[in-house]
Every structure is written in C-alpha cells, then in structure tokens.
Scaffold this active site. Structure first.
Site, PDB file in Angstrom:
ATOM      1  NE  ARG A 130      -3.730   2.068   2.737  1.00 22.74           N
ATOM      2  CZ  ARG A 130      -3.461   3.182   3.419  1.00 22.74           C
ATOM      3  NH1 ARG A 130      -2.285   3.363   3.981  1.00 22.74           N
ATOM      4  NH2 ARG A 130      -4.382   4.121   3.538  1.00 22.74           N
ATOM      5  CB  SER A 179     -12.577  -0.693   1.936  1.00 23.54           C
ATOM      6  OG  SER A 179     -11.195  -0.907   1.888  1.00 23.54           O
ATOM      7  CE  LYS A 211      -8.905   5.200   4.848  1.00 22.74           C
ATOM      8  NZ  LYS A 211      -8.542   5.139   3.433  1.00 22.74           N
TER       9      LYS A 211
HETATM   10  N1  TZP Z   1      -8.073   1.589   6.336  1.00 15.36           N
HETATM   11  C1  TZP Z   1      -8.852   1.786   7.395  1.00 15.36           C
HETATM   12  S1  TZP Z   1      -7.962   2.103   8.786  1.00 15.36           S
HETATM   13  C2  TZP Z   1      -6.480   1.933   7.961  1.00 15.36           C
HETATM   14  C3  TZP Z   1      -6.742   1.657   6.630  1.00 15.36           C
HETATM   15  C4  TZP Z   1      -5.744   1.455   5.590  1.00 15.36           C
HETATM   16  C5  TZP Z   1      -5.163   2.117   8.616  1.00 15.36           C
HETATM   17  C6  TZP Z   1      -4.781   0.952   9.463  1.00 15.36           C
HETATM   18  O1  TZP Z   1      -3.526   1.190  10.060  1.00 15.36           O
HETATM   19  P1  TZP Z   1      -3.230   0.809  11.580  1.00 15.36           P
HETATM   20  O2  TZP Z   1      -1.857   1.379  11.825  1.00 15.36           O
HETATM   21  O3  TZP Z   1      -3.217  -0.686  11.654  1.00 15.36           O
HETATM   22  O4  TZP Z   1      -4.287   1.437  12.422  1.00 15.36           O
END
Ligand code: TZP
Ligand code: MG
Length: 216
Positions: free
Chosen positions: A46, A117, A146
């Site tokens: 990603r 998603s 995010k």
């Molecule tokens: N989509 C929803 S939350 C997120 C993504 C890509 C981030 C997740 O990262 P982390 O560090 O595991 O909370």
C-alpha cells in the site's frame, strides 16, 4: 487458476500485514522479511500518502516486496493500483469505495484475489454481488495511520454484518493491536489487518507472532 475458495481466503486473512515505504522507519524489505518470519499470512503493498513513491520507484519497491513474498509463499496483494497489480502479476488487488467499481475490477483481474473495503451492510452486500473474495471492514478502532479514516465503528459493525447474513470472508482493520485483536475475531472477523502494530513495533517478528496468537 480458479478463484480462491472462501475457506482458503479465511485462512489467508488471519494476519494480514499492510505496508508501504511511508509506514516504515526501516528498510521495507527487512520489515517484511521479519513480519513473515513472525507468521503473517497475507501481505498488501500500500504505497499511499504524503511522500509515497510513484512511477518507476513504486514499481521497483513492489517488485522487491513481491519477490520476498514469493520466496515464502505469502500471497502479494496491491492496494488501489489495478494496473500495477496486473503489470506485476500480483496475487490480488484491494480497492476502496472511491476506486473503480468492483465488478469492473473483477473483469480486469480474472481469478486474482479481490478485496473491497466496506463500511456498511449495503456496501458489504454490494461487494459480494460484484465478485469480492473478501471485505475489509473498519476502521474498527481509532487509527493514526490513515489520514482520511472514517469514525471508528468498533467490533460491533462486524457483528451486525454477520447477524444480517454477510458470510463472505471478513478482515477487520484500523487501530488493531495485540491487546484488542481477540475482540475483532470474537465479533466474527476471519482475521485482522494491521499496519502500525507490525511496522512500528520494536520487534517486528515478535509482534507478528503475538498478533497471530491473539487470533487463534
Ligand atoms: N483503512 C482503514 S484504517 C487503515 C486503513 C488502511 C489504517 C490501518 O492502520 P493501523 O496502523 O493498523 O491502524
Ligand atoms: Mg483505495
């Protein structure tokens, strides 16, 4: 190859590690090697956010991380970039609601793994109809990773999806760590996906191993 079976997909989702260069304080290849040694079951490349690699550099890092995954038989999924997934002949692609419609992506990628998603029951139902192999549901807990993350939904969202008959493989995402991973599985998820709980851990291998334990 045929489409991945739902049972195989559920197994692959157990500890789904997501990462790009932006998330790492160390060399991404080293982080990925250690995470695999700890027992991750699936990997998503990603490359997103401020200072993310683009073009040739994005391709090159993808190629490097894919080679590591292949060496260890961990399927390699590309986030958002369907063209890159096809170019690299990745094992799959993960798209969000803002990306190309899932049914069009399914047509482009054939039998590769398709993740979508979903934040609501309606989005989940639509993803099933459009040919998703799994859905990513979240953010479950609050996340710093995010920037444009929606409000945390808690494990209850997954619980209510299951109650309403959504039986597609589900992975929870957002703020998941060793302490709360069990709650996500208890809510009906097949697995957990994490960025920072592995990427930013002092001991990446140990953290991946502990997360795996928490899902069993
Ligand atoms: N989509 C929803 S939350 C997120 C993504 C890509 C981030 C997740 O990262 P982390 O560090 O595991 O909370
Ligand atoms: Mg996306």
């Amino acid at each position: 190859m045929a489409r991945v079976s739902a049972n195989k997909m559920r197994e692959l989702l157990k500890v789904y590690f997501i990462m790009g260069s932006v998330n790492c304080k160390r060399k991404p290849a080293d982080v990925l090697e250690e995470a695999i040694a700890g027992g991750i079951t699936l990997f998503q490349y990603r490359e997103k956010g401020a200072r993310a690699l683009t073009g040739e550099e994005k391709w090159r890092l993808g190629k490097e991380l894919q080679a590591i995954c292949q060496k260890h038989h961990i399927p390699f999924i590309v986030n958002d970039d369907v063209d890159l997934a096809i170019e690299l002949d990745a094992d799959g692609v993960h798209i969000g609601q803002e990306d190309e419609p899932a049914d069009l992506v399914r047509k482009k990628i054939g039998d590769k793994i398709l993740g979508v998603s979903a934040h609501t029951i309606e989005e989940a139902q639509k993803a099933v109809v459009q040919g998703a192999d799994y859905i990513g549901v979240g953010p479950i807990f609050s996340t710093n990773t995010k920037e444009d993350a929606k409000k945390p939904q808690g494990p209850k969202l997954i619980e209510s999806m299951r109650k309403q008959g959504i039986d597609i493989p589900i992975v929870g995402i957002g703020g998941i760590n060793i302490a709360n991973a069990g709650q996500v599985i208890a809510s009906g998820a097949d697995g957990i996906s994490v960025i920072s709980a592995i990427c930013l851990a002092d001991d990446v291998k140990e953290s991946a191993a502990q997360l795996k334990k928490a899902t069993m």
